[in-house]
Design a protein around this motif. Structure first.
Motif, PDB file in Angstrom:
ATOM      1  N   ASP A  38       0.840  -1.207   0.000  1.00  0.00           N
ATOM      2  CA  ASP A  38       0.000   0.000   0.000  1.00  0.00           C
ATOM      3  C   ASP A  38       0.871   1.251   0.000  1.00  0.00           C
ATOM      4  N   VAL A  39       1.922   1.245   0.822  1.00  0.00           N
ATOM      5  CA  VAL A  39       2.815   2.402   0.927  1.00  0.00           C
ATOM      6  C   VAL A  39       3.571   2.601  -0.390  1.00  0.00           C
ATOM      7  N   LEU A  40       4.089   1.514  -0.938  1.00  0.00           N
ATOM      8  CA  LEU A  40       4.820   1.611  -2.203  1.00  0.00           C
ATOM      9  C   LEU A  40       3.901   2.036  -3.347  1.00  0.00           C
ATOM     10  N   GLY A  41       2.675   1.532  -3.361  1.00  0.00           N
ATOM     11  CA  GLY A  41       1.711   1.917  -4.392  1.00  0.00           C
ATOM     12  C   GLY A  41       1.337   3.387  -4.302  1.00  0.00           C
ATOM     13  N   PHE A  42       1.192   3.890  -3.085  1.00  0.00           N
ATOM     14  CA  PHE A  42       0.878   5.309  -2.891  1.00  0.00           C
ATOM     15  C   PHE A  42       2.045   6.174  -3.358  1.00  0.00           C
ATOM     16  N   ALA A  43       3.262   5.719  -3.096  1.00  0.00           N
ATOM     17  CA  ALA A  43       4.451   6.455  -3.541  1.00  0.00           C
ATOM     18  C   ALA A  43       4.457   6.579  -5.064  1.00  0.00           C
ATOM     19  N   GLU A  44       4.133   5.507  -5.747  1.00  0.00           N
ATOM     20  CA  GLU A  44       4.096   5.539  -7.208  1.00  0.00           C
ATOM     21  C   GLU A  44       2.954   6.405  -7.716  1.00  0.00           C
ATOM     22  N   LEU A  45       1.798   6.259  -7.130  1.00  0.00           N
ATOM     23  CA  LEU A  45       0.621   7.005  -7.565  1.00  0.00           C
ATOM     24  C   LEU A  45       0.815   8.510  -7.429  1.00  0.00           C
ATOM     25  N   THR A  46       1.415   8.933  -6.320  1.00  0.00           N
ATOM     26  CA  THR A  46       1.545  10.367  -6.039  1.00  0.00           C
ATOM     27  C   THR A  46       2.872  10.956  -6.496  1.00  0.00           C
ATOM     28  N   GLY A  47       3.832  10.101  -6.809  1.00  0.00           N
ATOM     29  CA  GLY A  47       5.160  10.597  -7.162  1.00  0.00           C
ATOM     30  C   GLY A  47       6.004  10.966  -5.958  1.00  0.00           C
ATOM     31  N   ASP A  48       5.499  10.676  -4.751  1.00  0.00           N
ATOM     32  CA  ASP A  48       6.263  10.941  -3.525  1.00  0.00           C
ATOM     33  C   ASP A  48       7.066   9.687  -3.205  1.00  0.00           C
ATOM     34  N   ARG A  49       8.240   9.597  -3.841  1.00  0.00           N
ATOM     35  CA  ARG A  49       9.088   8.411  -3.706  1.00  0.00           C
ATOM     36  C   ARG A  49      10.259   8.648  -2.749  1.00  0.00           C
ATOM     37  N   HIS A  50      10.061   9.525  -1.780  1.00  0.00           N
ATOM     38  CA  HIS A  50      11.126   9.768  -0.802  1.00  0.00           C
ATOM     39  C   HIS A  50      11.538   8.430  -0.194  1.00  0.00           C
ATOM     40  N   TRP A  51      12.827   8.251   0.000  1.00  0.00           N
ATOM     41  CA  TRP A  51      13.349   6.966   0.466  1.00  0.00           C
ATOM     42  C   TRP A  51      12.765   6.507   1.797  1.00  0.00           C
ATOM     43  N   ILE A  52      12.283   7.424   2.611  1.00  0.00           N
ATOM     44  CA  ILE A  52      11.716   7.023   3.905  1.00  0.00           C
ATOM     45  C   ILE A  52      10.426   6.207   3.710  1.00  0.00           C
ATOM     46  N   HIS A  53       9.820   6.365   2.513  1.00  0.00           N
ATOM     47  CA  HIS A  53       8.596   5.632   2.174  1.00  0.00           C
ATOM     48  C   HIS A  53       8.855   4.451   1.242  1.00  0.00           C
ATOM     49  N   THR A  54      10.061   4.359   0.665  1.00  0.00           N
ATOM     50  CA  THR A  54      10.298   3.352  -0.373  1.00  0.00           C
ATOM     51  C   THR A  54      11.498   2.440  -0.138  1.00  0.00           C
ATOM     52  N   ASP A  55      12.372   2.792   0.781  1.00  0.00           N
ATOM     53  CA  ASP A  55      13.597   2.016   0.992  1.00  0.00           C
ATOM     54  C   ASP A  55      13.715   1.657   2.480  1.00  0.00           C
ATOM     55  N   ASP A  57      15.536  -0.483   4.124  1.00  0.00           N
ATOM     56  CA  ASP A  57      16.900  -0.623   4.655  1.00  0.00           C
ATOM     57  C   ASP A  57      17.496   0.747   4.978  1.00  0.00           C
ATOM     58  N   ARG A  58      17.320   1.698   4.085  1.00  0.00           N
ATOM     59  CA  ARG A  58      17.842   3.046   4.328  1.00  0.00           C
ATOM     60  C   ARG A  58      17.106   3.712   5.494  1.00  0.00           C
ATOM     61  N   ALA A  59      15.782   3.494   5.582  1.00  0.00           N
ATOM     62  CA  ALA A  59      15.007   4.067   6.689  1.00  0.00           C
ATOM     63  C   ALA A  59      15.505   3.521   8.035  1.00  0.00           C
ATOM     64  N   ARG A  60      15.858   2.237   8.051  1.00  0.00           N
ATOM     65  CA  ARG A  60      16.404   1.651   9.278  1.00  0.00           C
ATOM     66  C   ARG A  60      17.787   2.228   9.591  1.00  0.00           C
ATOM     67  N   ALA A  61      18.638   2.274   8.582  1.00  0.00           N
ATOM     68  CA  ALA A  61      20.030   2.678   8.780  1.00  0.00           C
ATOM     69  C   ALA A  61      20.184   4.165   9.099  1.00  0.00           C
ATOM     70  N   GLU A  62      19.459   5.021   8.389  1.00  0.00           N
ATOM     71  CA  GLU A  62      19.685   6.456   8.528  1.00  0.00           C
ATOM     72  C   GLU A  62      18.810   7.132   9.583  1.00  0.00           C
ATOM     73  N   VAL A  63      17.637   6.556   9.834  1.00  0.00           N
ATOM     74  CA  VAL A  63      16.723   7.216  10.769  1.00  0.00           C
ATOM     75  C   VAL A  63      16.403   6.330  11.973  1.00  0.00           C
TER      76      VAL A  63
END
Length: 161
Positions: A38-55, A57-63
């Motif tokens: 659902d989160v990945l689909g919303f990112a594609e639909l809206t164009g909001d592909r910020h890594w905190i919503h799509t990656d 591993d990076r969300a775990r590592a950086e935040v």
């Protein structure tokens, strides 16, 4: 998204009957949850592909998050479906989302988190052309958490048949 059955629901024939409930909680939706898709689909639909919503591993590592963070606007968009579990006006012909006031995203939602809507009726006032304006207090609570995911006043116009 998985929607559960409502915990409580108020049913009236006409919107004007809701005035008796101003200041009260009028319903609680069933528990719902978002999935990672659902989160990945919303990112594609809206164009909001910020890594905190799509990656995740990076969300775990950086935040230090547990994984993907659901978009606030995705969580907000669920209010309509959850609100439909909280109350019904049988003679309503049309509903119009008129806007939001005092919207705040107060805590994160992650895929798998369970949440539900607690809806209060802050005001119900007749409008021109046979509509009724409802000011609905929204609190999206998260299971096993003290802070809600969001709070807002949702303004809905109800037109009756």
């Amino acid at each position: 998204m998985k929607l559960g059955d409502p915990a409580a629901s108020l049913v009236v024939d006409r919107a004007g009957e809701l005035t008796a409930h101003v200041g009260n909680e009028i319903g609680i939706s069933g528990w719902a949850a978002l999935e990672e898709a659902d989160v990945l689909g919303f990112a594609e639909l809206t164009g909001d592909r910020h890594w905190i919503h799509t990656d995740p591993d990076r969300a775990r590592a950086e935040v230090g998050l547990d994984g993907l963070l659901a978009h606030g606007f995705l969580v907000l968009s669920l209010i309509t479906a959850l609100g439909g579990q909280c109350y019904t006006v049988r003679r309503a012909r049309r509903w119009t989302n008129y806007g939001l006031e005092r919207l705040r995203f107060t805590a994160p939602v992650f895929p798998g988190d369970e949440f539900r809507l607690r809806l209060t009726l802050d005001d119900a006032a007749p409008e021109p052309a046979g509509t009724t304006r409802l000011d609905l207090g929204c609190l999206l609570e998260r299971r096993n958490h003290d802070r809600p995911a969001l709070v807002a006043t949702w303004i809905v116009l109800v037109e009756e048949a």
